[in-house]
Scaffold this motif. Structure first.
Motif, PDB file in Angstrom:
ATOM      1  N   ILE A 308      27.899  23.170  27.563  1.00 22.08           N
ATOM      2  CA  ILE A 308      26.952  23.699  26.569  1.00 22.08           C
ATOM      3  C   ILE A 308      27.494  24.960  25.895  1.00 22.08           C
ATOM      4  O   ILE A 308      27.271  25.195  24.713  1.00 22.08           O
ATOM      5  CB  ILE A 308      25.564  23.971  27.195  1.00 22.08           C
ATOM      6  N   THR A 309      28.228  25.790  26.635  1.00 25.68           N
ATOM      7  CA  THR A 309      28.717  27.035  26.045  1.00 25.68           C
ATOM      8  C   THR A 309      29.586  26.745  24.829  1.00 25.68           C
ATOM      9  O   THR A 309      29.514  27.439  23.808  1.00 25.68           O
ATOM     10  CB  THR A 309      29.486  27.860  27.091  1.00 25.68           C
ATOM     11  N   GLY A 310      30.387  25.695  24.928  1.00 25.87           N
ATOM     12  CA  GLY A 310      31.220  25.312  23.789  1.00 25.87           C
ATOM     13  C   GLY A 310      30.408  24.752  22.630  1.00 25.87           C
ATOM     14  O   GLY A 310      30.689  25.055  21.464  1.00 25.87           O
ATOM     15  N   THR A 410      25.723  37.258  29.831  1.00 24.98           N
ATOM     16  CA  THR A 410      24.707  36.393  29.227  1.00 24.98           C
ATOM     17  C   THR A 410      24.258  35.313  30.201  1.00 24.98           C
ATOM     18  O   THR A 410      25.049  34.481  30.616  1.00 24.98           O
ATOM     19  CB  THR A 410      25.275  35.729  27.958  1.00 24.98           C
ATOM     20  N   TRP A 411      22.972  35.326  30.530  1.00 28.40           N
ATOM     21  CA  TRP A 411      22.439  34.272  31.399  1.00 28.40           C
ATOM     22  C   TRP A 411      21.722  33.218  30.559  1.00 28.40           C
ATOM     23  O   TRP A 411      20.870  33.560  29.727  1.00 28.40           O
ATOM     24  CB  TRP A 411      21.448  34.841  32.424  1.00 28.40           C
ATOM     25  N   TRP A 412      22.094  31.979  30.781  1.00 30.24           N
ATOM     26  CA  TRP A 412      21.389  30.867  30.124  1.00 30.24           C
ATOM     27  C   TRP A 412      21.817  29.565  30.759  1.00 30.24           C
ATOM     28  O   TRP A 412      22.547  29.569  31.755  1.00 30.24           O
ATOM     29  CB  TRP A 412      21.619  30.875  28.609  1.00 30.24           C
ATOM     30  N   GLN A 413      21.346  28.440  30.225  1.00 31.64           N
ATOM     31  CA  GLN A 413      21.579  27.137  30.844  1.00 31.64           C
ATOM     32  C   GLN A 413      21.754  26.061  29.775  1.00 31.64           C
ATOM     33  O   GLN A 413      21.340  26.255  28.633  1.00 31.64           O
ATOM     34  CB  GLN A 413      20.358  26.730  31.680  1.00 31.64           C
ATOM     35  N   THR A 414      22.296  24.917  30.188  1.00 34.16           N
ATOM     36  CA  THR A 414      22.367  23.771  29.287  1.00 34.16           C
ATOM     37  C   THR A 414      20.987  23.519  28.671  1.00 34.16           C
ATOM     38  O   THR A 414      20.848  23.245  27.479  1.00 34.16           O
ATOM     39  CB  THR A 414      22.808  22.525  30.083  1.00 34.16           C
ATOM     40  N   GLU A 415      19.981  23.648  29.506  1.00 35.43           N
ATOM     41  CA  GLU A 415      18.609  23.348  29.097  1.00 35.43           C
ATOM     42  C   GLU A 415      18.057  24.349  28.088  1.00 35.43           C
ATOM     43  O   GLU A 415      17.151  24.012  27.316  1.00 35.43           O
ATOM     44  CB  GLU A 415      17.690  23.369  30.327  1.00 35.43           C
ATOM     45  N   THR A 416      18.539  25.583  28.129  1.00 35.54           N
ATOM     46  CA  THR A 416      17.954  26.606  27.256  1.00 35.54           C
ATOM     47  C   THR A 416      18.604  26.613  25.875  1.00 35.54           C
ATOM     48  O   THR A 416      18.111  27.283  24.973  1.00 35.54           O
ATOM     49  CB  THR A 416      18.041  28.021  27.867  1.00 35.54           C
ATOM     50  N   GLY A 498      15.242  27.037  38.014  1.00 35.17           N
ATOM     51  CA  GLY A 498      16.078  26.665  39.162  1.00 35.17           C
ATOM     52  C   GLY A 498      16.886  27.836  39.709  1.00 35.17           C
ATOM     53  O   GLY A 498      17.594  27.697  40.692  1.00 35.17           O
ATOM     54  N   ASP A 499      16.777  29.009  39.072  1.00 39.40           N
ATOM     55  CA  ASP A 499      17.477  30.203  39.548  1.00 39.40           C
ATOM     56  C   ASP A 499      16.498  31.173  40.198  1.00 39.40           C
ATOM     57  O   ASP A 499      15.314  31.216  39.842  1.00 39.40           O
ATOM     58  CB  ASP A 499      18.151  30.942  38.379  1.00 39.40           C
ATOM     59  N   GLY A 500      17.023  31.962  41.114  1.00 35.85           N
ATOM     60  CA  GLY A 500      16.270  33.087  41.643  1.00 35.85           C
ATOM     61  C   GLY A 500      16.736  34.354  40.937  1.00 35.85           C
ATOM     62  O   GLY A 500      17.849  34.398  40.410  1.00 35.85           O
ATOM     63  N   GLY A 513      21.160  33.462  41.865  1.00 36.01           N
ATOM     64  CA  GLY A 513      21.785  32.146  42.057  1.00 36.01           C
ATOM     65  C   GLY A 513      20.758  31.031  42.142  1.00 36.01           C
ATOM     66  O   GLY A 513      19.550  31.270  42.126  1.00 36.01           O
ATOM     67  N   ARG A 514      21.258  29.809  42.234  1.00 29.89           N
ATOM     68  CA  ARG A 514      20.388  28.631  42.231  1.00 29.89           C
ATOM     69  C   ARG A 514      19.551  28.584  43.509  1.00 29.89           C
ATOM     70  O   ARG A 514      20.021  28.944  44.589  1.00 29.89           O
ATOM     71  CB  ARG A 514      21.220  27.350  42.147  1.00 29.89           C
ATOM     72  N   VAL A 515      18.330  28.118  43.342  1.00 34.46           N
ATOM     73  CA  VAL A 515      17.489  27.922  44.509  1.00 34.46           C
ATOM     74  C   VAL A 515      17.368  26.429  44.835  1.00 34.46           C
ATOM     75  O   VAL A 515      16.634  26.039  45.725  1.00 34.46           O
ATOM     76  CB  VAL A 515      16.084  28.540  44.301  1.00 34.46           C
ATOM     77  N   LEU A 519      25.402  23.533  42.668  1.00 37.45           N
ATOM     78  CA  LEU A 519      26.433  24.539  42.925  1.00 37.45           C
ATOM     79  C   LEU A 519      27.034  25.001  41.604  1.00 37.45           C
ATOM     80  O   LEU A 519      26.939  24.320  40.592  1.00 37.45           O
ATOM     81  CB  LEU A 519      27.550  23.953  43.801  1.00 37.45           C
ATOM     82  N   ASN A 520      27.659  26.175  41.668  1.00 37.81           N
ATOM     83  CA  ASN A 520      28.337  26.698  40.503  1.00 37.81           C
ATOM     84  C   ASN A 520      29.783  26.986  40.915  1.00 37.81           C
ATOM     85  O   ASN A 520      30.091  28.016  41.489  1.00 37.81           O
ATOM     86  CB  ASN A 520      27.626  27.967  40.033  1.00 37.81           C
ATOM     87  N   VAL A 521      30.642  26.038  40.626  1.00 35.00           N
ATOM     88  CA  VAL A 521      32.032  26.114  41.076  1.00 35.00           C
ATOM     89  C   VAL A 521      32.911  26.393  39.865  1.00 35.00           C
ATOM     90  O   VAL A 521      32.964  25.577  38.943  1.00 35.00           O
ATOM     91  CB  VAL A 521      32.452  24.787  41.754  1.00 35.00           C
ATOM     92  N   HIS A 524      31.424  25.740  36.683  1.00 40.04           N
ATOM     93  CA  HIS A 524      30.997  24.363  36.434  1.00 40.04           C
ATOM     94  C   HIS A 524      29.794  24.041  37.297  1.00 40.04           C
ATOM     95  O   HIS A 524      29.763  24.339  38.485  1.00 40.04           O
ATOM     96  CB  HIS A 524      32.112  23.357  36.753  1.00 40.04           C
ATOM     97  N   ARG A 525      28.846  23.379  36.669  1.00 42.73           N
ATOM     98  CA  ARG A 525      27.621  23.058  37.385  1.00 42.73           C
ATOM     99  C   ARG A 525      27.788  21.719  38.084  1.00 42.73           C
ATOM    100  O   ARG A 525      28.090  20.714  37.445  1.00 42.73           O
ATOM    101  CB  ARG A 525      26.519  23.005  36.344  1.00 42.73           C
ATOM    102  N   ILE A 526      27.617  21.717  39.394  1.00 44.48           N
ATOM    103  CA  ILE A 526      27.883  20.522  40.193  1.00 44.48           C
ATOM    104  C   ILE A 526      26.706  20.262  41.131  1.00 44.48           C
ATOM    105  O   ILE A 526      26.267  21.149  41.857  1.00 44.48           O
ATOM    106  CB  ILE A 526      29.195  20.722  40.992  1.00 44.48           C
TER     107      ILE A 526
END
Ligand code: 7RM
Length: 647
Positions: A308-310, A410-416, A498-500, A513-515, A519-521, A524-526
């Motif tokens: 999504i960042t790209g 910057t905090w965000w997500q694919t969904e946002t 999904g984050d705390g 981090g995710r609750v 995972l964030n490797v 990359h979201r896995i």
């Protein structure tokens, strides 16, 4: 956590688009108090062929979200034509930096528009119509943004599958949204890999995708690949005969723009759907203010367009703003660990946006790679994808930014769709590791497990968002019920991230981090469930449970607990076949870092795996195991501890 606060310099603030905390607060309060008027004004930054009837309409219970309903526009027109019409056709739109440092290309807005119109005609010639899905499985080559904008031009919906995904993953994503066309390349180059088998993976996928009618193949390396008569066409051949004029199709604000698959807590990736009007307004608005983008700046986001960042911050946001945007085919350590800084120097980058994992990998190689390059063009640094911790924040600030560039975490997500929590570089005093405050129009809240809002400061909870914003995803493709279940059902009235997060005494947000089981490797979201499924497909494996653990470079590493079938012995061969299975089913980026064989997994009497215990063992936090009395067989815990491999 650091107590040190880094205020923006006067020199930066004076020239910044938002230049003080007062300005931020006034604008922010206004955006929350009068959202409709606020977002109506913001939407005027793009060109509409018809104005909207209604700014917003949302219902978080039904998962119904609409922005700028009745408005008409075209994204490719907004990213290209209008800049040409405004007399900026000769400005550089896109700089492509190849994997090989000697290769680069630049495209002006005129040139990019020319390519996009031609490729839009190629797609039309292949039978693509408004609403059809077009899949792209490519590396970072200029034809990727060309294809995206060509889709947008004719109203086709793109679905980009990151180039490191396996043939199986590609197949599943194509089938989930029944894509009609697949665009790929012969082979790919990335770092020392000079022959990534893109077309041959695509062929394997397409053998099991009934919806795909044609495959368009970009010749990137000239490597010979199989072409299926009647199905496959070369990009350059169809472009050579394509008409150079293709009028943009007028789209509704709520027509789909793209689908992007992302991992969740189940094994099945979700097709996140973004639409046209709100997404473009939100990405362009955030890009300009957060990166303090001004005419003439050269902006580089190092992400892959497959994430999504790209999408948002290499292609749509920047081009809508008539930015010069850089895309990079290579990796940070090829030909050496100074490559990023070579590119900064070569193209005189002003804003640089990357992920903490890259910073950690570069930081450990020492400063010589940095100090030997001229980084004086840099004005601002950005971070995304995972928490940036103090060591890499300070290194970024001092060694890369020479103490003068603000850092936007910057905090965000694919969904946002776009950035949600962030500093404004000319205004916000920074605390290393904190994404600081909400962007304009964003209402974050912290919730208890029961869904109660937690007021005040110096508190922690689940991060949720109270009201809609224009960049919000609209549905999970083909499964609206799952959309509601995943994001809205648990805490009615809120979008659950999904984050705390923690809000400190000064109101700064810190993502913890995710609750969930994501995972964030390496940024990359896995999904752990996906990895478990792919391990389970290796011969001899009975069951697998996957958790994350702290990893110095990757942020999180993947730790897999595996039980084998009766009669199958633990061996390096089995380990190798597990890794091969994950690579085949998902892709190499999801390979476990640690595999621990165990005769059994810790399960409750009802058969639920107690991941809390597995996480503790993976983290080597052996004296805080907590209550294990509800386990069917508590003795398994000691066995796991005893056989834990050293990492
Ligand atoms: C943009 C992107 C989303 C998840 C998100 C977080 C984590 C992203 C930050 C962060 C701490 C940040 N989209 N995350 N940015 N955590 N600080 N600045 O990464 O869909 O791939 O991932 O990434 O957990 O929920 S994503």
């Amino acid at each position: 956590m650091s107590d040190q606060i880094y205020s923006p310099s006067n020199a930066f603030s004076e020239k910044a688009l938002v230049s003080s905390m007062n300005d931020y607060r006034n604008l922010y309060n206004n955006s929350i108090k009068y959202p409709e008027a606020f977002w109506a004004e913001v939407a005027d930054r793009i060109t509409w062929t018809k104005k909207w009837d209604n700014v917003r309409d949302f219902d978080f219970v039904k998962g119904q979200i609409k922005w700028y309903e009745g408005g008409k526009l075209n994204v490719s027109y907004n990213c290209l034509d209008r800049h040409v019409e405004d007399g900026h056709g000769n400005q550089t739109a896109l700089i492509w930096e190849g994997n090989n440092p000697e290769e680069d290309e630049t495209y002006t807005f005129n040139e990019l528009l020319h390519e996009v119109q031609k490729f839009a005609n190629v797609l039309k010639g292949l039978g693509v119509e408004k609403g059809d899905r077009v899949c792209m499985y490519m590396q970072m080559i200029p034809q990727l943004p060309v294809a995206m904008l060509a889709c947008a031009r004719i109203g086709a919906v793109h679905s980009i599958v990151f180039g490191a995904f396996s043939a199986e993953s590609l197949r599943d994503r194509i089938n989930d949204s029944s894509c009609k066309i697949l665009i790929t390349q012969d082979t790919g180059v990335r770092g020392t890999k000079l022959n990534i088998p893109m077309k041959s993976n695509a062929d394997k996928a397409v053998a099991e995708t009934p919806s795909i009618q044609h495959v368009v193949v970009v010749q990137r390396t000239g490597e010979s690949v199989d072409m299926t008569e009647g199905r496959d066409t070369w990009w350059h051949e169809s472009m050579a005969s394509a008409d150079a004029v293709c009028k943009p199709v007028e789209m509704d604000a709520e027509d789909p723009l793209f689908i992007l698959y992302t991992s969740g807590s189940t094994g099945q990736p979700k097709g996140v759907l973004h639409t046209t009007g709100g997404y473009l307004v939100y990405t362009s608005y955030t890009h300009e203010k957060i990166f303090d983008y001004k005419e003439g700046d050269i902006y580089w986001c190092t992400a892959d367009i497959g994430w999504i960042t790209g999408h948002s911050y290499i292609v749509y946001g920047p081009l809508a703003n008539r930015a010069t945007t850089v895309m990079f085919e290579g990796v940070p350590n090829f030909p050496d660990y100074g490559r990023f800084w070579d590119v900064v120097d070569k193209h005189k980058i002003n804003q640089f946006y990357t992920a903490p994992t890259a910073l950690r990998a570069l930081m450990k190689e020492g400063n010589d790679h940095v100090t030997s390059r001229d980084l004086s063009s840099l004005r601002l640094l950005g971070s995304v994808g995972e928490p940036i911790k103090e060591p890499e924040w300070k290194w970024y600030h001092e060694i890369i930014g020479k103490g003068t560039c603000p850092i936007v975490d910057t905090w965000w997500q694919t969904e946002t769709g776009g950035i949600m929590l962030t500093p404004l570089p000319g205004a916000t005093p920074l605390k290393p590791g904190s994404a600081t405050f909400p962007y304009f129009g964003i209402e974050p809240v912290l919730l208890t497990e029961e869904g109660q809002e937690i007021d005040g400061n110096n508190v922690a909870g689940l991060l949720a968002i109270k009201t809609s914003w224009p960049g919000q995803m609209r549905t999970i493709y083909g499964d609206h019920d799952r959309f509601i279940q995943t994001y809205f059902a648990m805490y009615p009235g809120y979008y659950f991230t999904g984050d705390g997060a923690r809000r400190d005494k000064d109101g700064y947000y810190w993502i913890t981090g995710r609750v969930d089981d994501v995972l964030n490797v390496s940024g990359h979201r896995i999904g752990t469930a996906e990895v478990e499924g792919s391990i389970g497909k290796a011969i001899g494996v009975a069951e697998a449970a996957v958790v994350g653990f702290q990893h110095v470079i990757k942020g999180q590493g993947i730790y897999a607990y595996v039980t084998l079938m009766t009669g199958v012995d633990e061996s390096d061969d089995i380990k190798a076949s597990i890794l091969a299975s994950v690579t085949k089913e998902i892709g190499p980026h999801s390979k476990p870092d640690v595999i621990q064989f165990t005769p059994a997994l810790p399960k409750t009497r009802s058969g639920k795996i107690m991941r809390r215990i597995l996480r503790k063992i993976a983290e080597n936090e052996l004296d805080s195991m907590g209550d294990i009395s509800t386990l069917a067989d508590p003795s398994i815990v000691q066995k796991l501890i005893k056989t834990r491999p050293a990492i």
